[in-house]
Design a protein around this motif. Structure first.
Motif, mmCIF file in Angstrom:
data_model
loop_
_atom_site.group_PDB
_atom_site.id
_atom_site.type_symbol
_atom_site.label_atom_id
_atom_site.label_comp_id
_atom_site.label_asym_id
_atom_site.label_seq_id
_atom_site.Cartn_x
_atom_site.Cartn_y
_atom_site.Cartn_z
ATOM 1 N N ILE A 180 50.549 60.612 41.962
ATOM 2 C CA ILE A 180 51.057 59.739 40.900
ATOM 3 C C ILE A 180 52.459 60.166 40.493
ATOM 4 C CG2 ILE A 180 50.658 58.884 38.561
ATOM 5 C CD1 ILE A 180 47.725 59.247 38.948
ATOM 6 N N ILE A 181 52.679 61.483 40.392
ATOM 7 C CA ILE A 181 54.002 61.984 40.010
ATOM 8 C C ILE A 181 55.036 61.619 41.068
ATOM 9 C CG2 ILE A 181 55.342 64.075 39.585
ATOM 10 C CD1 ILE A 181 52.893 65.312 38.333
ATOM 11 N N PHE A 182 54.700 61.806 42.342
ATOM 12 C CA PHE A 182 55.620 61.451 43.421
ATOM 13 C C PHE A 182 55.920 59.949 43.400
ATOM 14 C CE2 PHE A 182 54.258 65.287 46.138
ATOM 15 C CZ PHE A 182 55.337 66.014 45.680
ATOM 16 N N ALA A 183 54.865 59.134 43.253
ATOM 17 C CA ALA A 183 55.049 57.684 43.258
ATOM 18 C C ALA A 183 55.899 57.224 42.075
ATOM 19 C CB ALA A 183 53.687 56.985 43.235
ATOM 20 N N GLN A 184 55.668 57.816 40.901
ATOM 21 C CA GLN A 184 56.475 57.459 39.737
ATOM 22 C C GLN A 184 57.936 57.818 39.948
ATOM 23 O OE1 GLN A 184 54.213 59.509 36.677
ATOM 24 N NE2 GLN A 184 53.506 57.576 35.819
ATOM 25 N N ALA A 185 58.182 58.974 40.551
ATOM 26 C CA ALA A 185 59.558 59.385 40.806
ATOM 27 C C ALA A 185 60.255 58.394 41.744
ATOM 28 C CB ALA A 185 59.581 60.790 41.398
ATOM 29 N N ILE A 186 59.543 57.941 42.788
ATOM 30 C CA ILE A 186 60.116 56.976 43.719
ATOM 31 C C ILE A 186 60.380 55.647 43.021
ATOM 32 C CG2 ILE A 186 59.683 55.632 45.802
ATOM 33 C CD1 ILE A 186 60.335 58.525 46.382
ATOM 34 N N MET A 187 59.451 55.199 42.178
ATOM 35 C CA MET A 187 59.597 53.913 41.498
ATOM 36 C C MET A 187 60.734 53.925 40.479
ATOM 37 S SD MET A 187 57.332 51.836 42.789
ATOM 38 C CE MET A 187 57.024 50.536 41.619
ATOM 39 N N ILE B 61 63.591 55.596 40.814
ATOM 40 C CA ILE B 61 64.917 55.724 41.445
ATOM 41 C C ILE B 61 65.679 54.394 41.473
ATOM 42 C CG2 ILE B 61 66.088 56.193 43.628
ATOM 43 C CD1 ILE B 61 64.096 58.449 44.118
ATOM 44 N N PRO B 62 65.074 53.294 41.948
ATOM 45 C CA PRO B 62 65.838 52.031 41.987
ATOM 46 C C PRO B 62 66.308 51.560 40.618
ATOM 47 C CG PRO B 62 63.868 51.883 43.355
ATOM 48 C CD PRO B 62 63.746 53.138 42.555
ATOM 49 N N ILE B 63 65.441 51.647 39.598
ATOM 50 C CA ILE B 63 65.835 51.173 38.270
ATOM 51 C C ILE B 63 66.909 52.058 37.668
ATOM 52 C CG2 ILE B 63 64.042 52.450 37.038
ATOM 53 C CD1 ILE B 63 65.312 48.900 36.242
ATOM 54 N N SER B 64 66.875 53.363 38.012
ATOM 55 C CA SER B 64 67.914 54.267 37.518
ATOM 56 C C SER B 64 69.267 53.933 38.147
ATOM 57 C CB SER B 64 67.532 55.725 37.821
ATOM 58 O OG SER B 64 66.317 56.071 37.199
ATOM 59 N N VAL B 65 69.263 53.627 39.453
ATOM 60 C CA VAL B 65 70.500 53.247 40.140
ATOM 61 C C VAL B 65 71.011 51.907 39.611
ATOM 62 C CG1 VAL B 65 71.507 52.630 42.360
ATOM 63 C CG2 VAL B 65 69.923 54.560 42.204
ATOM 64 N N ALA B 66 70.080 50.953 39.414
ATOM 65 C CA ALA B 66 70.476 49.619 38.941
ATOM 66 C C ALA B 66 71.029 49.653 37.523
ATOM 67 C CB ALA B 66 69.280 48.674 39.018
ATOM 68 N N SER B 67 70.594 50.643 36.721
ATOM 69 C CA SER B 67 71.087 50.721 35.347
ATOM 70 C C SER B 67 72.569 51.055 35.292
ATOM 71 C CB SER B 67 70.282 51.767 34.571
ATOM 72 O OG SER B 67 70.471 53.062 35.122
ATOM 73 N N ASN C 204 64.576 43.499 37.365
ATOM 74 C CA ASN C 204 63.402 42.696 37.000
ATOM 75 C C ASN C 204 62.130 43.225 37.660
ATOM 76 O OD1 ASN C 204 65.015 40.981 35.470
ATOM 77 N ND2 ASN C 204 65.379 39.581 37.176
ATOM 78 N N PHE C 205 62.235 43.612 38.934
ATOM 79 C CA PHE C 205 61.055 44.060 39.679
ATOM 80 C C PHE C 205 60.581 45.424 39.187
ATOM 81 C CE2 PHE C 205 58.866 46.235 43.099
ATOM 82 C CZ PHE C 205 58.012 45.259 43.593
ATOM 83 N N PHE C 206 61.481 46.411 39.173
ATOM 84 C CA PHE C 206 61.093 47.784 38.826
ATOM 85 C C PHE C 206 61.098 48.043 37.318
ATOM 86 C CE2 PHE C 206 62.567 48.138 43.213
ATOM 87 C CZ PHE C 206 61.557 48.903 43.771
ATOM 88 N N GLY C 207 61.631 47.102 36.547
ATOM 89 C CA GLY C 207 61.632 47.282 35.094
ATOM 90 C C GLY C 207 60.410 46.723 34.413
ATOM 91 N N ASP C 208 59.645 45.882 35.105
ATOM 92 C CA ASP C 208 58.443 45.285 34.521
ATOM 93 C C ASP C 208 57.220 46.078 34.961
ATOM 94 O OD1 ASP C 208 56.589 43.655 33.357
ATOM 95 O OD2 ASP C 208 56.778 42.022 34.810
ATOM 96 N N ILE C 209 56.842 47.076 34.156
ATOM 97 C CA ILE C 209 55.726 47.948 34.539
ATOM 98 C C ILE C 209 54.383 47.240 34.420
ATOM 99 C CG2 ILE C 209 56.972 50.044 33.921
ATOM 100 C CD1 ILE C 209 55.385 50.133 31.339
#
Length: 446
Positions: free
Chosen positions: A276-283, A285-291, A303-308
């Motif tokens: 879960i920790i690894f998967a959360q870290a991967i998820m 990354i894209p929203i952090s770059v997009a920010s 929109n995709f990675f920001g809507d949990i």
């Protein structure tokens, strides 16, 4: 209730156990106090932006693990997470670096050297994260009263020292207290948010007329069932029967088999909470770059990675958890080493040749039980999102599964197992009359 009180009395009668528990509680209290001590020169009144940032996403996860120290701009703002990161890196390097593999097999001396390497790597990670943390304070408009250069130097040094201090507290708890110290520090940080989350949910349901007491009671029943589900997933094992060859000692006497179980327990969820920790870290990354890129072309990423609570987000999250469960299980459980240890001790699986055939047999069983374990872990991970869809507050919903619940359940079981061993060794009844606690292996502790 009477048996519970008697168990507490038995625990208090054992001087060594009593001292370990009191020491553990004292060190945990020190950690919690440190989590509320701000960095030198911080303007406390300007922390609103940092608290808003820690309301969700990756920063929210870090804030939950540090018990609010991140959003408080505390001297323990980095928490114990750099040490966890260093431990994971050392463990992964053991797959590719022969020198580290050798240390892992060298027993106590090897573990001592690996621990020292982990400490040095922790300092290096802190040295990289501390400036980023201070820069983030400026981005969130957090003010300070010291000259800028002095503030940066003092804050970076304090954050590094704070993590080293937290690491020291965890090691002292493990050596002198009860339970796994590092895991207990993380658990205490998570539980620190529980009273506030509980009150927010109670107010939302009762005072704001969002269902009233009936819905709130149903939520309490639901979280009880989820906790039972997490405990079952943590403790579930596949018992592989073992036999030991009889050995003839001097004088013709037959020596008994080596001490241990007559079965090999293979855990359904051998990877613990790490997938879960690894998967959360991967998820994240894209929203952090997009920010950092507010262009229209990156809007779909936000929109995709920001809507949990989105269906596709949770489906991707679940698939990553399943993949990482297989990956981390392969790292955590080395069937070749298990087969070699059994062969050296005269043990074997009935009907299976010792050595390579045993390793292949165990690997096949592990592959089969890991699949349902991975699916159940994925379900548990997305339960908080489902809880939020039903109208629960985000802080309260995180206790309905995911990283927080698994860490709490695993650490509590591990600690209770150690307490029970003390009671049984002193000829007292254990914590449970119906059976023995099966805490997780300390190797899986976070």
């Amino acid at each position: 209730m009477k048996n519970f009180i008697e168990t507490l009395r038995n625990i208090w009668r054992i001087k060594e156990l009593r001292e370990k528990i009191l020491l553990t509680l004292g060190l945990l209290l020190v950690y919690r106090v440190g989590s509320n001590v701000p960095l030198p020169g911080i303007d406390i009144a300007s922390l609103e932006g940092l608290k808003d940032q820690a309301a969700g996403g990756l920063m929210g996860l870090l804030d939950a693990f540090t018990g609010g120290a991140f959003s408080n701009a505390s001297i323990l703002g980095l928490g114990i997470m750099p040490y966890i990161s260093a431990s994971i890196v050392i463990q992964l390097l053991g797959l590719a670096v022969p020198a580290i593999q050798k240390l892992q097999k060298d027993g106590e001396s090897g573990r001592t050297k690996l621990t020292q390497m982990t400490r040095y790597l922790t300092i290096a990670i802190c040295a990289a994260q501390a400036p980023a943390y201070i820069a983030n304070l400026g981005m969130q408009n957090v003010g300070y009263t010291l000259p800028q250069n002095l503030f940066w130097v003092l804050s970076i040094a304090t954050l590094i020292a704070g993590t080293i201090f937290a690491m020291w507290l965890g090691e002292r708890i493990t050596d002198k207290g009860i339970g796994n110290g590092i895991s207990l520090l993380i658990m205490v940080g998570i539980i620190a948010n529980l009273p506030q989350a509980f009150m927010q949910e109670l107010v939302a349901k009762v005072e704001q007329d969002s269902g009233g007491w009936v819905v709130f009671i149903l939520e309490m029943a639901a979280i009880y069932l989820v906790i039972m589900f997490a405990i079952a997933l943590t403790q579930a094992v596949r018992k592989v029967p073992l036999q030991y060859a009889k050995r003839t000692a001097a004088g013709g006497a037959v020596a008994g088999r080596p001490l241990g179980r007559d079965y090999l327990p293979l855990r359904v969820n051998a990877a613990g909470v790490m997938p879960i920790i690894f998967a959360q870290a991967i998820m994240f990354i894209p929203i952090s770059v997009a920010s950092f890129n507010q262009s229209e072309s990156m809007s779909w990423v936000r929109n995709f990675f920001g809507d949990i609570q989105g269906v596709w987000y949770n489906l991707t999250f679940a698939l990553l958890i399943i993949l990482f469960t297989y990956f981390y299980t392969a790292i955590q459980v080395n069937t070749n080493n298990i087969a070699d240890d059994l062969k050296r001790n005269g043990g074997f699986v009935p009907g299976v040749k010792p050595g390579r055939s045993t390793a292949e047999y165990l690997d096949e069983i592990l592959s089969r039980i890991t699949l349902p374990g991975a699916f159940l872990l994925a379900v548990l991970a997305i339960l908080p999102a489902i809880a939020m869809m039903t109208g629960m507050t985000q802080q309260w919903a995180q206790f309905y599964g995911g990283t927080s619940l698994l860490i709490i359940v695993g650490v509590v079981l591990d600690t209770l197992m150690q307490i029970e061993s003390y009671l049984l060794n002193r000829h007292y009844d254990g914590l449970m009359k119906t059976g023995r606690l099966k805490g997780r292996s300390t190797a899986n502790a976070i």
